[in-house]
Design a protein around this motif. Structure first.
Motif, mmCIF file in Angstrom:
data_model
loop_
_atom_site.group_PDB
_atom_site.id
_atom_site.type_symbol
_atom_site.label_atom_id
_atom_site.label_comp_id
_atom_site.label_asym_id
_atom_site.label_seq_id
_atom_site.Cartn_x
_atom_site.Cartn_y
_atom_site.Cartn_z
ATOM 1 N N GLU A 124 25.006 -11.461 12.080
ATOM 2 C CA GLU A 124 25.714 -11.546 10.793
ATOM 3 C C GLU A 124 24.895 -12.318 9.757
ATOM 4 O OE1 GLU A 124 29.921 -12.405 11.363
ATOM 5 O OE2 GLU A 124 30.103 -10.369 12.199
ATOM 6 N N GLU A 125 24.060 -13.265 10.221
ATOM 7 C CA GLU A 125 23.168 -13.964 9.284
ATOM 8 C C GLU A 125 22.010 -13.075 8.860
ATOM 9 O OE1 GLU A 125 21.622 -17.845 10.552
ATOM 10 O OE2 GLU A 125 23.675 -18.201 11.290
ATOM 11 N N LEU A 126 21.549 -12.261 9.792
ATOM 12 C CA LEU A 126 20.375 -11.419 9.518
ATOM 13 C C LEU A 126 20.736 -10.180 8.705
ATOM 14 C CD1 LEU A 126 18.726 -11.538 13.089
ATOM 15 C CD2 LEU A 126 18.232 -13.001 11.117
ATOM 16 N N CYS A 127 21.983 -9.771 8.759
ATOM 17 C CA CYS A 127 22.391 -8.516 8.117
ATOM 18 C C CYS A 127 23.735 -8.726 7.421
ATOM 19 C CB CYS A 127 22.472 -7.403 9.163
ATOM 20 S SG CYS A 127 22.941 -5.798 8.465
ATOM 21 N N PRO A 128 23.724 -9.162 6.175
ATOM 22 C CA PRO A 128 24.969 -9.485 5.472
ATOM 23 C C PRO A 128 25.876 -8.257 5.352
ATOM 24 C CG PRO A 128 23.031 -10.154 4.185
ATOM 25 C CD PRO A 128 22.526 -9.358 5.341
ATOM 26 N N GLY A 129 27.172 -8.499 5.481
ATOM 27 C CA GLY A 129 28.128 -7.395 5.300
ATOM 28 C C GLY A 129 28.648 -6.803 6.600
ATOM 29 N N LEU A 130 28.028 -7.167 7.737
ATOM 30 C CA LEU A 130 28.566 -6.691 9.026
ATOM 31 C C LEU A 130 29.987 -7.229 9.200
ATOM 32 C CD1 LEU A 130 25.543 -7.138 11.471
ATOM 33 C CD2 LEU A 130 26.403 -5.024 10.445
ATOM 34 N N PRO A 131 30.860 -6.507 9.873
ATOM 35 C CA PRO A 131 30.618 -5.348 10.759
ATOM 36 C C PRO A 131 30.707 -3.976 10.083
ATOM 37 C CG PRO A 131 32.870 -6.135 11.038
ATOM 38 C CD PRO A 131 32.239 -7.038 10.027
ATOM 39 N N ASP A 132 30.678 -3.921 8.761
ATOM 40 C CA ASP A 132 30.794 -2.633 8.071
ATOM 41 C C ASP A 132 29.591 -1.723 8.382
ATOM 42 O OD1 ASP A 132 31.924 -0.891 5.909
ATOM 43 O OD2 ASP A 132 29.938 -1.310 5.070
ATOM 44 N N TRP A 133 29.829 -0.453 8.630
ATOM 45 C CA TRP A 133 28.751 0.453 9.042
ATOM 46 C C TRP A 133 27.733 0.692 7.928
ATOM 47 C CZ3 TRP A 133 27.627 5.322 6.983
ATOM 48 C CH2 TRP A 133 28.584 5.857 6.110
ATOM 49 N N GLN A 134 28.196 0.639 6.670
ATOM 50 C CA GLN A 134 27.242 0.861 5.571
ATOM 51 C C GLN A 134 26.326 -0.348 5.422
ATOM 52 O OE1 GLN A 134 30.622 2.154 3.206
ATOM 53 N NE2 GLN A 134 29.365 3.856 2.430
ATOM 54 N N ALA A 135 26.874 -1.546 5.670
ATOM 55 C CA ALA A 135 26.031 -2.755 5.670
ATOM 56 C C ALA A 135 24.994 -2.647 6.789
ATOM 57 C CB ALA A 135 26.898 -4.000 5.863
ATOM 58 N N LEU A 136 25.439 -2.187 7.960
ATOM 59 C CA LEU A 136 24.500 -1.990 9.070
ATOM 60 C C LEU A 136 23.387 -1.042 8.654
ATOM 61 C CD1 LEU A 136 23.834 -2.299 12.187
ATOM 62 C CD2 LEU A 136 25.071 -0.143 12.463
ATOM 63 N N ASN A 137 23.776 0.030 7.987
ATOM 64 C CA ASN A 137 22.790 1.044 7.616
ATOM 65 C C ASN A 137 21.763 0.504 6.616
ATOM 66 O OD1 ASN A 137 21.936 3.701 8.177
ATOM 67 N ND2 ASN A 137 22.605 4.305 6.115
ATOM 68 N N ARG A 138 22.202 -0.392 5.724
ATOM 69 C CA ARG A 138 21.257 -0.998 4.774
ATOM 70 C C ARG A 138 20.208 -1.846 5.502
ATOM 71 N NH1 ARG A 138 25.947 -1.109 1.401
ATOM 72 N NH2 ARG A 138 26.549 -3.185 2.124
ATOM 73 N N CYS A 139 20.557 -2.334 6.700
ATOM 74 C CA CYS A 139 19.618 -3.157 7.487
ATOM 75 C C CYS A 139 18.882 -2.334 8.544
ATOM 76 C CB CYS A 139 20.370 -4.268 8.214
ATOM 77 S SG CYS A 139 21.328 -5.336 7.162
ATOM 78 N N ALA A 140 18.979 -1.013 8.467
ATOM 79 C CA ALA A 140 18.488 -0.167 9.570
ATOM 80 C C ALA A 140 17.066 -0.535 10.007
ATOM 81 C CB ALA A 140 18.565 1.312 9.175
ATOM 82 N N SER A 141 16.182 -0.787 9.030
ATOM 83 C CA SER A 141 14.767 -0.985 9.396
ATOM 84 C C SER A 141 14.568 -2.245 10.258
ATOM 85 C CB SER A 141 13.894 -1.045 8.142
ATOM 86 O OG SER A 141 14.299 -2.139 7.355
ATOM 87 N N GLN A 142 15.486 -3.219 10.137
ATOM 88 C CA GLN A 142 15.389 -4.413 10.996
ATOM 89 C C GLN A 142 15.510 -4.064 12.481
ATOM 90 O OE1 GLN A 142 17.605 -8.055 10.390
ATOM 91 N NE2 GLN A 142 18.217 -7.381 8.334
ATOM 92 N N PHE A 143 16.191 -2.947 12.753
ATOM 93 C CA PHE A 143 16.460 -2.547 14.144
ATOM 94 C C PHE A 143 15.401 -1.582 14.670
ATOM 95 C CE2 PHE A 143 20.467 -3.828 12.278
ATOM 96 C CZ PHE A 143 21.084 -4.555 13.280
ATOM 97 N N ALA A 144 14.336 -1.381 13.850
ATOM 98 C CA ALA A 144 13.307 -0.412 14.248
ATOM 99 C C ALA A 144 12.544 -0.907 15.481
ATOM 100 C CB ALA A 144 12.341 -0.189 13.094
ATOM 101 N N THR A 145 12.149 0.030 16.323
ATOM 102 C CA THR A 145 11.241 -0.247 17.440
ATOM 103 C C THR A 145 10.051 0.699 17.254
ATOM 104 O OG1 THR A 145 12.206 1.449 18.858
ATOM 105 C CG2 THR A 145 13.185 -0.754 19.007
#
Ligand code: TMO
Length: 316
Positions: A124-145
């Motif tokens: 939640e600190e790394l990706c503001p707006g969670l748990p909303d799915w659109q907030a998650l999507n704005r942070c998508a690149s953080q989850f890249a492997t």
């Protein structure tokens, strides 16, 4: 004939030793076949119920089975019952089998289930707006492997659980790629490793599970599930695609049986009708294996020893 009589006698002795009353109809000697799958509460629950049926005088066998194909196996009588029908993962396969015939709904556990994308609380600190799915999507690149970059990775469960994560990603236009873990333990190993480093991770999880006793975290809030989401493209935010929603947030956990079970093993069918487990009881079954590292059969013995008050009445 003689062996049938002996068997019935043995069953009656076993039942009266347990304090049961009432005569038994003719019951089959054939084994009741219980399918086991690839997550631990289901394996432990299967052994808990199998051991109860054995105490009641039945023969029981276990067979590892694909968790989607099992509904077809129950329908055909190849296996006798299924103890954990999770709405999110298996509702569609269960409904399809019900429509074809041969399988019966034996009622709900006293439990509420949820299965969906989930993240540990530090996200939640790394990706503001969670748990909303659109907030998650704005942070998508953080989850890249390396295998998903520049898109994010959603670490899904084994392929026989939820089959439609990629459809959801596509229907909602998300910048994620679905990568299936090979096993439940692979999911937990990745969660443990990411948590130690406070590294971004979003993965499949469910409740009841042992995870809630070990990690803080939340499910992603997708567009709320509704009837039609999974089969009617016109439903939901994307009018052209299905699966534009999350899984049910208050899902059922059902028991199912082959429709010949009641006639063949009437007493066992009564036990199946009566039995019901709660969220904490199911989470504990998982924890005995996933946290305490018991073998599923040992875990079932421990669970039975600790919960006699829960199951005693089911055998009467
Ligand atoms: C079917 N499961 C509990 C793994 O989501």
């Amino acid at each position: 004939m003689l062996s049938k009589t002996i068997k019935t006698f043995t069953a009656l002795v076993a039942m009266s030793a347990l304090g049961a009353t009432g005569a038994f109809a003719q019951e089959s000697d054939d084994p009741i076949i219980i399918p086991t799958h690839n997550w631990n509460s289901q394996i432990v629950m299967s052994h808990v119920v199998g051991k109860l049926l054995e105490r009641a005088g039945y023969n029981v066998e276990y067979t590892p089975t694909d968790s989607q194909a099992v509904y077809e196996s129950v329908r055909l009588g190849d296996v006798t019952l299924e103890l954990e029908v999770w709405e999110g993962a298996f509702g569609q396969s269960f409904n399809a089998a019900l429509k074809k015939g041969g399988i019966v709904d034996v009622g709900d556990h006293n439990a509420v289930t949820r299965e969906d994308w989930w993240y540990p609380a530090y996200m939640e600190e790394l990706c503001p707006g969670l748990p909303d799915w659109q907030a998650l999507n704005r942070c998508a690149s953080q989850f890249a492997t390396p295998e998903t970059s520049p898109k994010g990775r959603f670490l899904a469960g084994p392929v026989d659980w939820l089959k439609h994560d990629q459809e959801r990603v596509d229907a909602l236009g998300m910048d994620f790629i679905v990568v299936n873990a090979g096993s439940a333990s692979a999911l937990w190993a990745e969660l443990e490793s990411a948590s130690k480093r406070r590294a971004p991770i979003v993965l499949f999880n469910w409740t009841p599970n042992f995870i809630e006793a070990v990690y803080e975290g939340k499910f992603i809030e997708f567009p709320e599930y509704g009837k039609g989401c999974k089969d009617d493209p016109a439903w939901g935010p994307n009018k052209e695609e299905t699966h534009d929603c999350g899984n049910p947030a208050n899902g059922y956990l059902k028991k199912a049986a082959w429709d010949g079970m009641e006639a063949k093993w009437p007493g066992a069918y009564r036990i199946l009708e009566k039995l019901s487990f709660t969220n904490p009881q199911i989470a504990k079954m998982a924890a005995l294996v996933d946290v305490d590292e018991l073998e599923p059969e040992e875990a079932a013995d421990v669970w039975l020893d600790e919960n006699e008050q829960v199951w005693k009445s089911w055998l009467q």
